[in-house]
Design an enzyme around this catalytic site. Structure first.
Site, PDB file in Angstrom:
ATOM      1  N   GLY A  94       0.819  -1.200   0.000  1.00 24.04           N
ATOM      2  CA  GLY A  94       0.000   0.000   0.000  1.00 24.04           C
ATOM      3  C   GLY A  94       0.854   1.251   0.000  1.00 24.04           C
TER       4      GLY A  94
ATOM      5  N   ASN B 270       0.429   8.540   3.155  1.00 22.64           N
ATOM      6  CA  ASN B 270       0.755   9.956   3.020  1.00 22.64           C
ATOM      7  C   ASN B 270       2.253  10.207   2.939  1.00 22.64           C
ATOM      8  OD1 ASN B 270      -1.958  10.714   3.151  1.00 22.64           O
ATOM      9  ND2 ASN B 270      -1.940  10.796   5.381  1.00 22.64           N
ATOM     10  N   PHE B 271       3.037   9.406   3.685  1.00 27.83           N
ATOM     11  CA  PHE B 271       4.459   9.695   3.782  1.00 27.83           C
ATOM     12  C   PHE B 271       5.342   8.601   3.188  1.00 27.83           C
ATOM     13  CE2 PHE B 271       3.755  13.454   5.896  1.00 27.83           C
ATOM     14  CZ  PHE B 271       2.972  13.308   7.024  1.00 27.83           C
TER      15      PHE B 271
ATOM     16  N   VAL C 167       4.473   0.888   1.708  1.00 30.76           N
ATOM     17  CA  VAL C 167       4.680  -0.278   2.561  1.00 30.76           C
ATOM     18  C   VAL C 167       4.849  -1.506   1.670  1.00 30.76           C
ATOM     19  CG1 VAL C 167       3.768  -1.707   4.423  1.00 30.76           C
ATOM     20  CG2 VAL C 167       3.321   0.754   4.400  1.00 30.76           C
TER      21      VAL C 167
ATOM     22  N   LYS D  45       7.957  -0.195   5.863  1.00 31.07           N
ATOM     23  CA  LYS D  45       7.450   1.125   5.478  1.00 31.07           C
ATOM     24  C   LYS D  45       8.625   1.999   5.049  1.00 31.07           C
ATOM     25  CE  LYS D  45       4.843   5.073   7.339  1.00 31.07           C
ATOM     26  NZ  LYS D  45       4.161   5.600   8.551  1.00 31.07           N
TER      27      LYS D  45
ATOM     28  N   ASP E  34      -4.686   9.723  14.189  1.00 25.89           N
ATOM     29  CA  ASP E  34      -5.012   9.302  12.817  1.00 25.89           C
ATOM     30  C   ASP E  34      -5.696   7.936  12.830  1.00 25.89           C
ATOM     31  OD1 ASP E  34      -5.215   9.652  10.097  1.00 25.89           O
ATOM     32  OD2 ASP E  34      -3.198   8.939   9.656  1.00 25.89           O
TER      33      ASP E  34
END
Length: 674
Positions: free
Chosen positions: A363, A366-367, A370, A385, A491
C-alpha cells in the site's frame, strides 16, 4: 507444457509461469509477442520442470527488465543478450546451462558489451555448468547492488581486479569454482559488500590488507582454499557476524578480539600452523610467547604481577560502580531496549523486497509506501514502510513514530521490529520502519471489499466486528491511560488497523501521534511536537480544525466514526453525506425505528442466515432477532456518543471498552444458546 499459441496474443503485457509444474521446452514463439515488453517487462518461468535450451529468440524481447528461469532443467548454451538494454534482474540459477567450454560465457561478454546496461541490480548464475574465465566487464557493472552470484560452476582463472568497481554490491558469491591466484587488493573498494563467499576454490597468498576498508562486511567465507600467512588483525575490527577461515595454510597467532571472541561464529579448523587464541579454539600455545616470558627477569615478573593485579582490581571496582550507577539510572531502560532491535541496512531491505518490487507493494500512504519482505536475518515475513523523504513532513513523521514506538508495547498495537536510517546506494537519505507482518491486511480492505475480493475472502461477521472494536478500544485505553506518557494517536481510521491470522485488530501508523501537553516537558520539543496535526478527512475531530490542542477526546471522535463505519458499512466520506448530514447524524436518526436501514447489509444477511439455522420456534427466532437488534442499537449508540461535536459530551475510552465487552458477552449468549 507451455502453449505455443501464446505467441499469437496481441495485448499481453505480463508473462509469468513461476512455481508451477510445467514441463517441456520454452516455446520460441513466446518472444515474438509484440506488446509483451511494453509495461511489466518480465519473463518469469522459475521453479518448473522445463528442459531444453533458452531460445535464441529471447533477444527479440529487447525491452525486458527481468528474466527469471531459475530452478529448472535447462541445458545448452546461454543465448546472447546484446539487444536487451534495460535488464535489471537476470536469474538462471539451478539449471544445467553451459558445458560448451570456451563458449560458456559468451553471453556474459555480449551482456557487458551492451552500452545501456546500467540498471542491472542482480545477476544470479549459480549452480550450472558454466566454465571459462570471468569477464572483467562483469566486475565493471557498478549498477549491481543486490548480489552477483557465480557460485557452483566450473569457472577458472583469476578474479579480475575490476572487482573493485562493485562499490554498491551487497553480496558476492564465487564459491565452489576453480578460481586461482591471489584475491586482488582492489576488492577493498567494495565497501558496501555485507556477504563475501569465495570458499572452495584455489585462491592463494595473503588476504589483502585493503579488506580492512570493507566496514560493511558481516559474513566472510574463504575456507577450502590455499591462502597463507598470518590471519590479519583487521578482521577483529570489522563488524563480522560469521567468519570461516578453515582448511587453508594460515599460520601464527590467532587474533583474540572482535569476531575471534566466539568459536561458534569463527571457524579456523584445518590450519595446522595456527596457535594461541581463546581456549575454545583448542589451538596449541604459541612458542614465541613462552620464550619471551622466559627471558624476562624475576624482578620484572614480580612487578608485572603487582601492576596487573592493581589494574585488575581497579577494573573490577570500576565495573561494579558502573553497573550500580546504571541500574539506578532511569534512562537505562530505554537504552537497553534498543538492543533488542535487529540491525538492518538499506541493502537488507532492498534484498528483502526484491528491489522494492511492485509485486511486494502492500500500500501507499501519506508519507511513503509499505512493502512485504523476507528478512535474511530472521527468515520472517515483515512489513517494511519506506518513507518518501521528498514528501513534506515525512522526516518529522519518522522521528515522531520512532519516539512513540520505542515507548509502547501492547498486544493490540502493531509491533515495530526495527528501523533503518541511513543512505541508499546513490548517497540519498533513506529511512524505513520494519513491522511484524499482518497476514489479513487492513480493516478497510475487509469493510469495503472490491469486486475481485468477494471471491477470495470471507466477510467480517458481527461477532468479529465487535471483537475488533474491543481490540482497538484496548489499544486506545492503553495509550491514553497506561503509557509512561499518555499518547494521542491522531489518525485513527480503518486503513491504520491491521488484522493478523486470527483477525485480531492491531492499531498502527503512529506518524502523527502526539504526547499530551502536560507530559511535553519530559521530551525534547523538536522530537515530540514538530509534526503538525493533520489526521484524515472524515475522521479528524472538528475542534482540531479550529486550532484546539491535541487531546484524548480527539481520538474518541475518530473512534466513534470508526465504530459507525464498521457497523453501517458506510464511509464518513460517502457521497450521501452532504448539506449538513454526516455519518453521526445519519446513525443517530436511525436509532428510533429504522435500525435495519443503518446496519451494513452484509451483517443483515448473516443475521438472517443465523436465524434460519437456529432450531427454535418462530417466537424464539423473533426473540433472538430482537436481542441482536438491541446489541446493534447499543453499538450504534456508542458510536454516536463518541462522535459528538463537543469534546465534553464524548464518552471516555474506559467506559466505551466496558460497554463493548458487555455487548460481546450478551451477543455470545444469543449465538451459542439462542
Amino acid at each position: 507444457m507451455i502453449p505455443k499459441t501464446l505467441g499469437q496474443l496481441k495485448n499481453l503485457v505480463f508473462l509469468t509461469f513461476g512455481e508451477n509444474k510445467f514441463v517441456g521446452t520454452i516455446p520460441i514463439s513466446i518472444f515474438n509477442i509484440s506488446t509483451m515488453t511494453i509495461l511489466e517487462q518480465v519473463i518469469s518461468m522459475g521453479g518448473n520442470h522445463l528442459t531444453g535450451p533458452i531460445p535464441e529468440s529471447i533477444s527479440n524481447a529487447s525491452n525486458l527488465m527481468e528474466i527469471q528461469v531459475q530452478d529448472n532443467n535447462l541445458i545448452g548454451k546461454v543465448p546472447s543478450f546484446s539487444k536487451i538494454r534495460g535488464l535489471n534482474w537476470f536469474n538462471i540459477d539451478k539449471n544445467n546451462l553451459g558445458g560448451e567450454q570456451s563458449t560458456d560465457l559468451d553471453f556474459l561478454y555480449s551482456l557487458t558489451n551492451s552500452t545501456k546496461l546500467e540498471n542491472l541490480l542482480l545477476l544470479h548464475l549459480s549452480t550450472n555448468d558454466l566454465s571459462g574465465n570471468i569477464p572483467p566487464k562483469i566486475m565493471g557493472l557498478s549498477s549491481l547492488s543486490i548480489y552477483l552470484d557465480l557460485s557452483q560452476n566450473s569457472l577458472t582463472g583469476s578474479l579480475p581486479k575490476e572487482v573493485g568497481n562493485l562499490r554498491n554490491l551487497g553480496e558476492l558469491s564465487l564459491n565452489e569454482n576453480k578460481l586461482s591466484q591471489q584475491i586482488p587488493s582492489n576488492i577493498g573498494s567494495c565497501t558496501s559488500i555485507e556477504r563475501l563467499y569465495v570458499h572452495d576454490n584455489f585462491f592463494e597468498g595473503h588476504l589483502p590488507s585493503t579488506m580492512s576498508s570493507m566496514r560493511g562486511l558481516q559474513v566472510l567465507n574463504v575456507s577450502n582454499n590455499q591462502l597463507s600467512g598470518q590471519i590479519p588483525e583487521y578482521l577483529a575490527s570489522l563488524n563480522l557476524t560469521n567468519l570461516s577461515l578453515s582448511y587453508n595454510n594460515f599460520e601464527g597467532a590467532l587474533p583474540i578480539g572482535g569476531i575471534f571472541k566466539s568459536a561458534i561464529s569463527t571457524s579456523v579448523a584445518g590450519n595446522k600452523k595456527l596457535c594461541g587464541g581463546l581456549l575454545d579454539f583448542q589451538l596449541p600455545k604459541c612458542d614465541y610467547e613462552e620464550s619471551k616470558w622466559r627471558r624476562i627477569s624475576g624482578t620484572t615478573k614480580v612487578l608485572i604481577f603487582i601492576v596487573s593485579t592493581l589494574v585488575g582490581v581497579t577494573c573490577i571496582l570500576s565495573l561494579l560502580y558502573f553497573f550500580w550507577f546504571r541500574r539506578n539510572k532511569k534512562a537505562s531502560t530505554s537504552s537497553s531496549s534498543e538492543d533488542r532491535f535487529l540491525h538492518v541496512s538499506y541493502h537488507n531491505l532492498l534484498k528483502a523486497t526484491g528491489g522494492f518490487s511492485s509485486t511486494n507493494l502492500l500500500g501507499v500512504g501519506n508519507f511513503g509506501s509499505v512493502y512485504r519482505g523476507l528478512l535474511d536475518q530472521t527468515q520472517l515475513i515483515v512489513a517494511i514502510k519506506i518513507l518518501n523523504l521528498a514528501c513534506h513532513g515525512a522526516s518529522k513523521s519518522f522521528v515522531a513514530e520512532c519516539e512513540v514506538l520505542r515507548r509502547i508495547q501492547h498486544r493490540n498495537l502493531v509491533k515495530v521490529l526495527t528501523v533503518c536510517s541511513g543512505f541508499d546506494f546513490n548517497g540519498n537519505d533513506f529511512k524505513a520502519l520494519v513491522y511484524e507482518f499482518m497476514a489479513n491486511g487492513s480493516l478497510d480492505e475487509w469493510l469495503h471489499l472490491v469486486a475481485s475480493q468477494y471471491t477470495k475472502r470471507s466477510k467480517l461477521s458481527l461477532l468479529e466486528r465487535v471483537n475488533i472494536s474491543i481490540d482497538i478500544a484496548c489499544a486506545l485505553d492503553y495509550l491514553h491511560h497506561y503509557c509512561e506518557m499518555p499518547i494521542v494517536h491522531c489518525d485513527l481510521k480503518p486503513s491504520n488497523i491491521l488484522l493478523d491470522d486470527e483477525r485480531t485488530g492491531h492499531l498502527g501508523d503512529f506518524g502523527l501521534a502526539r504526547f499530551l501537553p502536560e507530559a511535553m516537558h519530559k521530551l525534547l520539543a523538536n522530537q515530540s511536537s514538530s509534526v503538525k496535526v493533520k489526521g484524515s478527512f472524515g475522521y479528524i475531530a472538528p475542534e482540531y480544525g479550529m486550532g484546539s490542542a491535541v487531546s484524548t477526546q480527539g481520538d474518541m471522535y475518530s473512534f466513534g466514526v470508526l465504530i459507525l463505519e464498521m457497523f453501517t458499512g458506510k464511509r464518513p466520506t460517502d457521497d450521501m453525506f452532504e448539506n449538513g448530514l454526516d455519518l453521526h447524524y445519519f446513525a443517530k436518526a436511525t436509532l428510533t425505528d429504522q435500525m435495519e436501514k443503518a446496519i451494513d447489509p452484509v451483517m443483515l444477511q448473516e443475521i438472517e442466515e443465523l436465524n434460519k439455522t437456529q432450531r427454535v420456534t418462530p417466537e424464539g427466532k423473533n426473540k433472538s432477532w430482537s436481542n441482536i437488534q438491541d446489541c446493534l442499537a447499543s453499538i450504534i449508540k456508542i458510536g454516536v456518543a463518541c462522535s459528538f461535536e463537543s469534546p465534553r459530551e464524548r464518552m471516555d475510552i474506559g467506559d466505551t471498552l466496558t460497554r463493548l465487552q458487555g455487548i460481546r458477552k450478551k451477543l455470545l449468549n444469543f449465538i451459542v444458546i439462542g
